[in-house]
Design an enzyme around this catalytic site. Sequence first.
Site, mmCIF file in Angstrom:
data_model
loop_
_atom_site.group_PDB
_atom_site.id
_atom_site.type_symbol
_atom_site.label_atom_id
_atom_site.label_comp_id
_atom_site.label_asym_id
_atom_site.label_seq_id
_atom_site.Cartn_x
_atom_site.Cartn_y
_atom_site.Cartn_z
ATOM 1 N N HIS A 37 0.873 -1.397 0.658
ATOM 2 C CA HIS A 37 -0.167 -0.373 -0.056
ATOM 3 C C HIS A 37 0.820 1.092 0.293
ATOM 4 O O HIS A 37 1.789 1.248 0.337
ATOM 5 C CB HIS A 37 -0.916 -0.256 0.966
ATOM 6 C CG HIS A 37 -2.406 -0.966 1.465
ATOM 7 N ND1 HIS A 37 -3.127 -0.815 2.015
ATOM 8 C CD2 HIS A 37 -1.894 -2.091 0.431
ATOM 9 C CE1 HIS A 37 -3.703 -2.065 1.389
ATOM 10 N NE2 HIS A 37 -3.132 -2.804 1.157
ATOM 11 N N GLU A 76 1.204 4.075 1.704
ATOM 12 C CA GLU A 76 1.586 4.707 2.748
ATOM 13 C C GLU A 76 2.384 2.980 2.992
ATOM 14 O O GLU A 76 3.617 4.617 4.006
ATOM 15 C CB GLU A 76 0.229 4.735 3.995
ATOM 16 C CG GLU A 76 -0.714 5.145 3.586
ATOM 17 C CD GLU A 76 -1.969 4.418 3.002
ATOM 18 O OE1 GLU A 76 -3.309 5.135 3.571
ATOM 19 O OE2 GLU A 76 -1.258 3.061 2.087
ATOM 20 N N CYS A 127 -6.597 1.870 5.743
ATOM 21 C CA CYS A 127 -6.761 0.819 6.021
ATOM 22 C C CYS A 127 -6.738 0.298 7.622
ATOM 23 O O CYS A 127 -5.637 1.093 7.906
ATOM 24 C CB CYS A 127 -6.906 -0.364 4.727
ATOM 25 S SG CYS A 127 -5.272 -0.714 5.326
ATOM 26 N N CYS A 133 -2.284 0.030 7.158
ATOM 27 C CA CYS A 133 -1.687 0.766 7.128
ATOM 28 C C CYS A 133 -2.095 1.771 8.841
ATOM 29 O O CYS A 133 -0.491 2.561 8.865
ATOM 30 C CB CYS A 133 -2.214 1.719 6.300
ATOM 31 S SG CYS A 133 -1.539 1.020 4.531
#
Length: 164
Positions: A58, A60, A88, A91
């Site tokens: 992801h 992040e 999410c 993260c």
Amino acid sequence: MATEKNNMQQKFMKEAIKEAKKAYQKLEIPVGAIIVKDGKIIARGHNLKETKNDTTKHAEIIAIQKASKKLNSWRLLDCEMYITLEPCSMCAGAIINSRIKKIHIGTMDEKTGAAGSKLNLFDDYTFNHKVEVETGILKDECQKILKEFFKNLRKIKSKEKEEE
């Protein structure tokens, strides 16, 4: 003073949007993140889950990894993150554990968001580190790129079905 702060926030969110556009070009969900320390961008990331076949890629997480490498520390003290989409739970946990001071979110994620939409890891639980959260920075621009992406993706999938 507030206008100067808003200008800086918009400037940094525009950089996160540039990262989201890189993900879009790779047919990844267009999410971008940057990390800022002392008014300078020290790390950038965009989604690479599909490209790398890795659930953890992801925006992040990638930005956190790059910032940690740059600072030679897992503690990202006095750093702020700009993210085009609400993080999410994975993260959000990484943000808390990396000791990021504050996150700035473009738009919220009603399906998997962990900063207030579905759950709020930053406020509803007591951890050893408190992260400040600010939302709505360039919200319309952040929403637009996501809507365009999913509209385009549906067209691609529809064409693929027609060709079968």
